[in-house]
Design a protein around this motif. Structure first.
Motif, PDB file in Angstrom:
ATOM      1  N   GLN A  81     -29.849  78.393  -5.068  1.00  0.00           N
ATOM      2  CA  GLN A  81     -29.735  78.514  -6.521  1.00  0.00           C
ATOM      3  C   GLN A  81     -29.067  79.830  -6.906  1.00  0.00           C
ATOM      4  O   GLN A  81     -28.238  79.867  -7.805  1.00  0.00           O
ATOM      5  CB  GLN A  81     -31.146  78.480  -7.159  1.00  0.00           C
ATOM      6  CG  GLN A  81     -31.893  77.187  -6.954  1.00  0.00           C
ATOM      7  CD  GLN A  81     -31.335  76.056  -7.813  1.00  0.00           C
ATOM      8  OE1 GLN A  81     -30.797  76.300  -8.888  1.00  0.00           O
ATOM      9  NE2 GLN A  81     -31.447  74.830  -7.321  1.00  0.00           N
ATOM     10  N   ALA A  82     -29.484  80.876  -6.212  1.00  0.00           N
ATOM     11  CA  ALA A  82     -29.157  82.214  -6.716  1.00  0.00           C
ATOM     12  C   ALA A  82     -27.876  82.807  -6.142  1.00  0.00           C
ATOM     13  O   ALA A  82     -27.242  83.639  -6.779  1.00  0.00           O
ATOM     14  CB  ALA A  82     -30.318  83.166  -6.440  1.00  0.00           C
ATOM     15  N   TYR A  83     -27.510  82.377  -4.915  1.00  0.00           N
ATOM     16  CA  TYR A  83     -26.447  83.110  -4.238  1.00  0.00           C
ATOM     17  C   TYR A  83     -25.111  82.373  -4.191  1.00  0.00           C
ATOM     18  O   TYR A  83     -25.041  81.185  -3.897  1.00  0.00           O
ATOM     19  CB  TYR A  83     -26.866  83.443  -2.795  1.00  0.00           C
ATOM     20  CG  TYR A  83     -27.942  84.483  -2.699  1.00  0.00           C
ATOM     21  CD1 TYR A  83     -28.159  85.409  -3.718  1.00  0.00           C
ATOM     22  CD2 TYR A  83     -28.755  84.549  -1.568  1.00  0.00           C
ATOM     23  CE1 TYR A  83     -29.149  86.366  -3.616  1.00  0.00           C
ATOM     24  CE2 TYR A  83     -29.746  85.503  -1.453  1.00  0.00           C
ATOM     25  CZ  TYR A  83     -29.948  86.410  -2.484  1.00  0.00           C
ATOM     26  OH  TYR A  83     -30.923  87.353  -2.381  1.00  0.00           O
ATOM     27  N   SER A  84     -24.078  83.120  -4.447  1.00  0.00           N
ATOM     28  CA  SER A  84     -22.730  82.593  -4.245  1.00  0.00           C
ATOM     29  C   SER A  84     -22.398  82.713  -2.761  1.00  0.00           C
ATOM     30  O   SER A  84     -23.127  83.342  -1.996  1.00  0.00           O
ATOM     31  CB  SER A  84     -21.731  83.402  -5.054  1.00  0.00           C
ATOM     32  OG  SER A  84     -21.640  84.707  -4.523  1.00  0.00           O
ATOM     33  N   GLN A  85     -21.274  82.122  -2.390  1.00  0.00           N
ATOM     34  CA  GLN A  85     -20.838  82.179  -1.005  1.00  0.00           C
ATOM     35  C   GLN A  85     -20.757  83.637  -0.524  1.00  0.00           C
ATOM     36  O   GLN A  85     -21.162  83.969   0.579  1.00  0.00           O
ATOM     37  CB  GLN A  85     -19.459  81.500  -0.889  1.00  0.00           C
ATOM     38  CG  GLN A  85     -19.075  81.098   0.509  1.00  0.00           C
ATOM     39  CD  GLN A  85     -19.924  79.950   1.035  1.00  0.00           C
ATOM     40  OE1 GLN A  85     -20.614  79.262   0.299  1.00  0.00           O
ATOM     41  NE2 GLN A  85     -19.881  79.770   2.357  1.00  0.00           N
ATOM     42  N   GLU A  86     -20.257  84.483  -1.422  1.00  0.00           N
ATOM     43  CA  GLU A  86     -20.083  85.877  -1.013  1.00  0.00           C
ATOM     44  C   GLU A  86     -21.402  86.617  -0.916  1.00  0.00           C
ATOM     45  O   GLU A  86     -21.582  87.491  -0.069  1.00  0.00           O
ATOM     46  CB  GLU A  86     -19.119  86.586  -1.981  1.00  0.00           C
ATOM     47  CG  GLU A  86     -17.683  86.374  -1.528  1.00  0.00           C
ATOM     48  CD  GLU A  86     -16.643  86.755  -2.555  1.00  0.00           C
ATOM     49  OE1 GLU A  86     -16.698  87.895  -3.036  1.00  0.00           O
ATOM     50  OE2 GLU A  86     -15.794  85.906  -2.865  1.00  0.00           O
ATOM     51  N   GLN A  87     -22.342  86.233  -1.769  1.00  0.00           N
ATOM     52  CA  GLN A  87     -23.660  86.863  -1.678  1.00  0.00           C
ATOM     53  C   GLN A  87     -24.384  86.414  -0.419  1.00  0.00           C
ATOM     54  O   GLN A  87     -25.127  87.179   0.186  1.00  0.00           O
ATOM     55  CB  GLN A  87     -24.480  86.533  -2.923  1.00  0.00           C
ATOM     56  CG  GLN A  87     -24.012  87.342  -4.124  1.00  0.00           C
ATOM     57  CD  GLN A  87     -24.618  86.840  -5.412  1.00  0.00           C
ATOM     58  OE1 GLN A  87     -24.633  85.640  -5.672  1.00  0.00           O
ATOM     59  NE2 GLN A  87     -25.127  87.755  -6.214  1.00  0.00           N
ATOM     60  N   LEU A  88     -24.133  85.158  -0.016  1.00  0.00           N
ATOM     61  CA  LEU A  88     -24.717  84.675   1.235  1.00  0.00           C
ATOM     62  C   LEU A  88     -24.196  85.496   2.398  1.00  0.00           C
ATOM     63  O   LEU A  88     -24.942  85.875   3.306  1.00  0.00           O
ATOM     64  CB  LEU A  88     -24.372  83.198   1.457  1.00  0.00           C
ATOM     65  CG  LEU A  88     -25.121  82.195   0.590  1.00  0.00           C
ATOM     66  CD1 LEU A  88     -24.659  80.773   0.912  1.00  0.00           C
ATOM     67  CD2 LEU A  88     -26.621  82.315   0.786  1.00  0.00           C
ATOM     68  N   SER A  89     -22.900  85.766   2.342  1.00  0.00           N
ATOM     69  CA  SER A  89     -22.288  86.569   3.391  1.00  0.00           C
ATOM     70  C   SER A  89     -22.918  87.958   3.421  1.00  0.00           C
ATOM     71  O   SER A  89     -23.228  88.507   4.476  1.00  0.00           O
ATOM     72  CB  SER A  89     -20.784  86.637   3.135  1.00  0.00           C
ATOM     73  OG  SER A  89     -20.207  87.649   3.900  1.00  0.00           O
TER      74      SER A  89
END
Ligand SMILES: Nc1ncnc2c1ncn2[C@@H]1O[C@H](COP(=O)(O)OP(=O)(O)OP(=O)(O)O)[C@@H](O)[C@H]1O
Ligand SMILES: [Mg+2]
Lengths: 230, 410
Positions: A81-89
């Motif tokens: 819900q909270a993270y974009s692809q870049e935040q996941l990275s």
């Protein structure tokens, strides 16, 4: 510092996770309504027959892949819900250390440079990197091989470099997919000892294995079968 | 933040070095394009600066009148020519001019035969008048120049250049000696000052004889290689003088209304202008060719980069698993393309430099001049090509799904 479940916070929370591989013709449900919680500081081993979905699950926990259904909380945050692809990275960079079964070193970089890469990604000051990486290499007993390229190292040594690289950024969670799968018993023992050490230091570990000896080292053994925890 | 760019740059340089041969080959296209461009431009610039230098000495106030070479008409056997009478008409009817000087080439446009004591050479023999020396600011080293009397009495006298002295093995001071030009005997009266080579032409390989003598020597009185030059005393009157001359010549040549001039009146400026427009045209045409070959070079780099991204898919997967920022991966591959391209650009500049020196040396052109703008332009263009053709592969790399990249089997 031992592990006390009454005090520990959930680190990984998987709730009703489905994973479907759909290649257009056949859709295969590899994980089926799987729920699982791993607490901070836990040392968990994951066993199960080949094809039961262990690697798939590990990739989901490590945010390399997304589930088809269900929710995944990491340190309390719903990552889908909270993270974009870049935040996941960024999350991988900060919290997770991977150790893959097949040696996953950068072939053109020396052992030391391989261990230094996460420090480059997380922008550790340049001057400090070498010392930190060297320390990690020494920890896995490879201080004298710092300048070797991966192809100049044995399989066991390569895997230890990979472990040093996973450790160097002091991740909260270490994910290892059959880390000793290709190693002889002597090298395996050395790596298991390292894991034990990491656990004592307060790291959380999830180790996939099909070897009883490896599983016995852990605190908790999770068995997967047909995409479910049994 | 800058630290990240430095890291990325280092990483990019490292992976280029890791595949040195491939990098070299893939930047070859750019290198050759830039090299060719630099070579041609610097040779042209070499000419250009030499010519400009020349015209500065020649003077802005000089006018040249020459026949128009209409090749179509020439094929039909019609030669546009100036006439000896043109000269008299201008001298008598145009005010504000000075040092009006005819020049006629004796036999053939470029060479005539001259002999001395059994030795025979081909050289440039021209008929002219006393004012030639003021117009070209060339005076005799030894002896004297052609005088008005020499011309009026059609004396068989000659002023020779240093090269002629050397080639005919004339004595150091050859005045008073006799040499043979086209089977007639001429007394040497002077030696011209030494000028050396200019635009590949030897300025000392020359014999001057009186104009009228030359005409009597050349069987045909009117020749396509007959032209004259003069000085306009007042620069302000340049335009008016040109118009007056044009009118007089058209009348003398019997040109009807609507017929085109069979002569042209050129100023030093116009010489420069036409030279500039020639070099400009060459530069533009060259620019077009180079742009195309640069694009081909860029496609070569893109090809290498795409190959390299595919080859390194697993590595990219590992980097992603370790948490490499997307921006960093994107930048890394973009930088790799730019560096490859720049690498080609720099190699090309070196190549172009060597090539231009070689061309100038073997073709005996004036020494080439590499203008700073072409170096900057080459570098700039290389960077643009690198960015342009690096984008696709870089995005391809940065947008890989971590899991797909990790599981990639080559
Ligand atoms: N990308 C994919 N596309 C389609 N099916 C896949 C994909 N990846 C894995 N699978 C399938 O998912 C199932 C589980 O695979 P997974 O790799 O998780 O098994 P595993 O438990 O790790 O097995 P092993 O012990 O042999 O490593 C397998 O049947 C496999 O064929
Ligand atoms: Mg597996």
């Amino acid at each position: 510092m031992g592990f006390d479940i009454t005090r520990a916070l959930p680190l990984v929370q998987l709730q009703h996770i489905d994973k479907v591989y759909d290649n257009g013709e056949i859709a295969q449900k590899v994980l089926d309504d799987l729920s699982l919680t791993v607490y901070q500081g836990e040392y968990v081993s994951m066993v199960g027959p080949s094809g039961s979905g262990k690697s798939t699950l590990m990739n989901l926990i490590g945010c390399l892949d997304r589930a088809s259904g269900g929710a995944y909380r990491f340190k309390g945050t719903d990552v889908y819900q909270a993270y974009s692809q870049e935040q996941l990275s960024d999350m991988r960079l900060r919290f997770i250390g991977f150790i893959f079964q097949n040696y996953s070193l950068f072939p053109k970089l020396s052992a030391l440079e391989n261990v230094m890469t996460p420090l480059m990604y997380n922008q550790t000051p340049r001057g400090a990197r070498k010392a930190i990486a060297m320390e990690a290499l020494e920890r896995v007993g490879l201080g004298d091989k710092a300048r070797n390229l991966p192809c100049q190292l044995s399989g066991g040594q390569q895997q230890r470099v990979a472990i040093a690289r996973a450790l160097v950024k002091k991740p909260e969670l270490i994910l290892a997919d059959e880390p000793t799968g290709n190693l002889d018993s002597e090298n395996s023992a050395m790596i298991l000892e390292l894991f034990e050490q990491l656990h004592k230091d307060g790291n959380s570990l999830i180790v996939i294995t099909h070897e009883d000896q490896v599983a016995r080292h852990s605190q908790r053994m999770i068995t997967l079968q047909d995409g479910r925890v049994v | 933040m800058t630290a990240m760019y430095m890291d990325t740059l280092f990483t990019a340089v490292r992976s280029i070095n890791a595949y040195a041969l491939r990098s070299l080959l893939s930047s070859l296209g750019i290198a050759v394009s830039v090299g060719a461009m630099i070579a041609v431009v610097s040779v042209i610039q070499g000419f250009s600066s030499k010519v400009s230098g020349q015209f500065e000495g020649f003077g802005a106030n000089s006018l040249t009148i020459q026949p128009v070479f209409d090749y179509q008409a020439q094929l039909r056997g019609k030669y546009a020519t100036l006439r000896a009478s043109d000269l008299d008409i201008i001298r008598d009817n145009v005010q504000g001019i000075d040092a009006i000087t005819p020049e006629i080439t004796v036999v053939g446009r470029y060479s005539a035969q001259a002999g001395y004591q059994g030795k025979v050479i081909n050289t440039d023999v021209r008929g002219t008048t006393a004012t030639w020396k003021e117009l070209f600011l060339r005076y005799p080293d030894k002896g004297r120049f052609i005088t008005t009397a020499d011309d009026a009495y059609r004396r068989k006298v000659a002023v020779v250049g240093h090269q002629v002295v050397k080639d005919l093995a004339l004595p150091d001071d050859p005045t008073g000696e006799y040499l043979q030009i086209e089977n007639e005997w001429f007394r040497i009266i002077g030696v011209l000052d030494k000028r050396g080579k200019n635009l590949g032409m030897n300025q000392d390989d020359l014999i001057l004889i009186p104009f009228n003598t030359a005409i009597s020597l050349t069987e045909f009185e009117i020749s396509p290689s007959f032209w004259f030059q003069m000085q306009v005393l007042d620069m302000e009157k340049m335009q008016a003088v040109q118009q007056r001359i044009r009118m007089l010549l058209r009348k003398n040549h019997g040109l009807k209304k609507g017929e085109e001039d069979d002569f042209e009146i050129l100023t030093a400026d116009q010489f420069m202008d036409s030279f500039k427009s020639i070099t400009q045209t060459i530069t533009i045409v060259l620019g077009g060719i180079v742009s195309i070959s640069m694009i081909v070079g860029g496609i070569g780099i893109m090809n290498t980069m795409i190959m390299s991204v595919t080859e390194r898919t697993r590595e990219i997967g590992i980097a992603k698993a370790l948490g490499a920022p997307r921006k960093m991966l994107l930048l890394q591959f973009l930088l790799e393309a730019v560096i490859l391209s720049l690498y080609g650009g720099v190699t090309g500049i070196a190549l172009g430099y060597v090539l231009s020196e070689l061309i100038a040396f073997f073709a005996q052109f004036p020494s080439p001049v590499i203008p700073v703008w072409i170096v900057l332009f080459s570098m700039g263009f290389s960077v643009v090509i690198g960015v342009l053709f690096g984008f696709t592969p870089a995005f391809k790399a940065a947008n890989l799904e971590p899991i797909d990249a990790l599981k990639f089997q080559s």
